[in-house]
Design an enzyme around this catalytic site. Sequence first.
Site, PDB file in Angstrom:
ATOM      1  N   SER A 474      -6.045  -3.351   2.651  1.00 11.37           N
ATOM      2  CA  SER A 474      -5.437  -4.677   2.538  1.00 11.37           C
ATOM      3  C   SER A 474      -6.242  -5.591   1.629  1.00 11.37           C
ATOM      4  O   SER A 474      -5.702  -6.234   0.726  1.00 11.37           O
ATOM      5  CB  SER A 474      -5.279  -5.316   3.921  1.00 11.37           C
ATOM      6  OG  SER A 474      -6.546  -5.658   4.449  1.00 11.37           O
ATOM      7  N   ASP A 475      -7.561  -5.644   1.850  1.00 12.45           N
ATOM      8  CA  ASP A 475      -8.316  -6.629   1.066  1.00 12.45           C
ATOM      9  C   ASP A 475      -8.612  -6.149  -0.351  1.00 12.45           C
ATOM     10  O   ASP A 475      -8.760  -6.963  -1.262  1.00 12.45           O
ATOM     11  CB  ASP A 475      -9.591  -7.105   1.782  1.00 12.45           C
ATOM     12  CG  ASP A 475     -10.556  -6.004   2.118  1.00 12.45           C
ATOM     13  OD1 ASP A 475     -10.238  -4.827   1.906  1.00 12.45           O
ATOM     14  OD2 ASP A 475     -11.658  -6.336   2.610  1.00 12.45           O
TER      15      ASP A 475
END
Length: 749
Positions: A474-475
């Site tokens: 996600s990041d």
Amino acid sequence: MWVYRNAQSDGSPHLHSLNSNQGRQTWQYLSEGSADPLSAEQEQARKAFHQGRHQQKNSSDELLRLQMLHSNNFSPDRPQQLPRSLSAALQSGMAYFSALQQPDGHWAGDYGGPMFLMPGLLITCYITDSLQAVLTSHHQQEMIRYLRNHQNQDGGWGLHIEGGSTMFGTALNYVSLRILGVAANHEGMSEARAWMHSRGGAHWSTSWGKVWLALLGVMEWEGVNPLTPEMWLLPFSKWSGIGWAHPGRFWCHCRMVYLPMSYLYGIRARCRETDLVHDLRHELYPMQYDTIEWKATRNCCAKEDLYYPHPALQNVLWWIMSQAERLLLGSRLRKAALKECMELIHYEDESTRHIDIGPVNKVLNMLACWFENPKSEHFARHIPRLHDYLWLAEDGMKMQGYNGSQLWDTAFAVQAFAATGMSKQFSATLQSAHSYIRNTQVQVEAAPPLDRFYRHPSKGAWPFSTQDHGWPISDCTSEGLKAALDLMTLGTDIAGSPVSPERLSQCVEVILSYQNPCGGWATYENSRTTALMELINPSETFGDIVIDYPCVECTSACMTALSSFKRHFPSSSALLAIAHALDLGKAYVERVQRPDGSWYGSWGVCFTYGAWFGCEALSAMGMKAPASGAQAQACSFLLQHQREDGGWGESYLSCQDKVYTQSESGSQVVNTAWAMLALMAAGQHEQSAQPLHRAAKCLLAAQLASGDWPQQNISGVFNRNCMIAYSNYRNIFPIWALGKYRRLCTAGG
Ligand code: LAN
């Protein structure tokens, strides 16, 4: 002479046409003079960068000699005499860092730190009889040097390079040196044996250590708590009740490690009996091997190793499972479970081009393939990709925590350069980084059906390292997106052609799909089951491994990426969904802020890292101190911990103990830069810029004459207890913080 190779093809078999070798990092030993020519500037920068990066706890004569050898035409870096002006400091910091960039646009670096990875590689090579085929004698010499350099004064090895000795570290690294041919009567080896024997022997290692020792045949499988492969046959649906405990719901790193472990346990895989195996049975224990009551040792764990003591519930559970083993071993059900495990293992191997998600399942999968069929293509394809994990530095050759941190560092570097407002002069660097970012976005979905293999969609996402690795995060996706948007803003002349809007929208879709109902984002997937599952974490040494937990870093990265996308594409059809996601995210970030204004950082050391993300998330929501209480509290937390010299310095103990702990080695440039970025995001400079002026002075004073910053304490962490090095951080974050500071807090900005 060692030469670092990037983006080269070694003729290894590739399964997919998208295998690009972009970002691939391998080391080769060449005869003197046969390396590719580098410019004098690059040569100088690389030599400096890859030396002196590590804090040596006990550097040996051997190490010093090697450094001198490497330093032939090179004078060691020293702090500059007079502090430079801010823009001169930035200029030289950026020029230095640009010289380190690889031809394909990424930054390479040392991603070592954990001390439990190389033993897995060596034990696997030993069992599969491929040590000589995989590692040249030069590799082996460098590995010995590494292990000797990191042996602690008391004779043991830690979980990571800065940690105190543990049984896990000591038993496995002792075995590693023996596999590499170091004699048992070597002085360092007797000290290590004394360390182990005085604490009862190698069976006091953590559960993962026991698995490796059992595989090597220097411990009996009865001494290992059951790793029942049948768990993979449980129903997945939550409606079944037991589905909550299906391993497909676990954090991907946890399930991908326990997958091959359970296969190897299920067949009781074991090395052939060699002289070394016999010798080790004698060396690792203070008592006679044959007299050990193995069943009684299952729950032994040295106090030095114990971070997450397992709850009593596990004793009951493992006892029941071990009774069930009597029925399962050799049964038809076991055969079905093993077949299922191998299917999942092959899928993981093929979808990552045999790199695998991390260093632990890489070698366990390789071993499982060998036990399945030593002559198989599956096994053979693992071999060239082992080299993707090896890194050579001044402390020797190590196995890294991943196949590198290429995309992650590049995405940060771009944002840091963009923040300085001096991008024009570094256009070539930015264009090249841009091409790495463009080429690394995942374009092809993993093979269907994704559900069958418990995979989250990855098309449009960015991975942490390379496209070949390909697991989306996600990041990393969010940092990739922010970097791509920053480059788009700089324009084609400075930064080259942008990532297409379609691809950016795909990326936004992935980011949105990652959000959990609680508003927070976890790492690779959604949180798939309850945190109660942590009760069955059997690792003893790692905390919070069973589920993918939301954290402030991932949440903030996703929120800031979404809000940047919203600014760039104000008429996107995703705007409503983005607005909703941001509101939920904001509530999560506010909820996890501690009463003292801090955020706990899960992947960096520690509260300064958390503060940077927390403050950026709130700032993206338009919140500034003093109007926003949350931001004001965050600033006051940080200011309380600012040191005399204007910097911040946190110890890795902050991560373990979850309490801000001052470093004993003074201010750290990376912590100082994170704290500055946090304060600026929170709007501290609009109240009083004084603390920022002091912090900037501290960073300027620390800069070296070359434009580099010194390598200080280790700055990354995982699972609360194990540290990992991010060697590019010492350049990226001071550039970023000073660059932003120059624009926000000085007249020159
Ligand atoms: C990483 C590396 C990257 C890191 C960030 C992207 C920085 C973070 O923001 C999210 C978590 C993530 C992806 C991460 C998780 C844990 C990893 C994969 C590692 C620290 C690299 C090595 C570590 C892995 C778990 C090591 C193997 C050990 C086990 C306990 C399985």
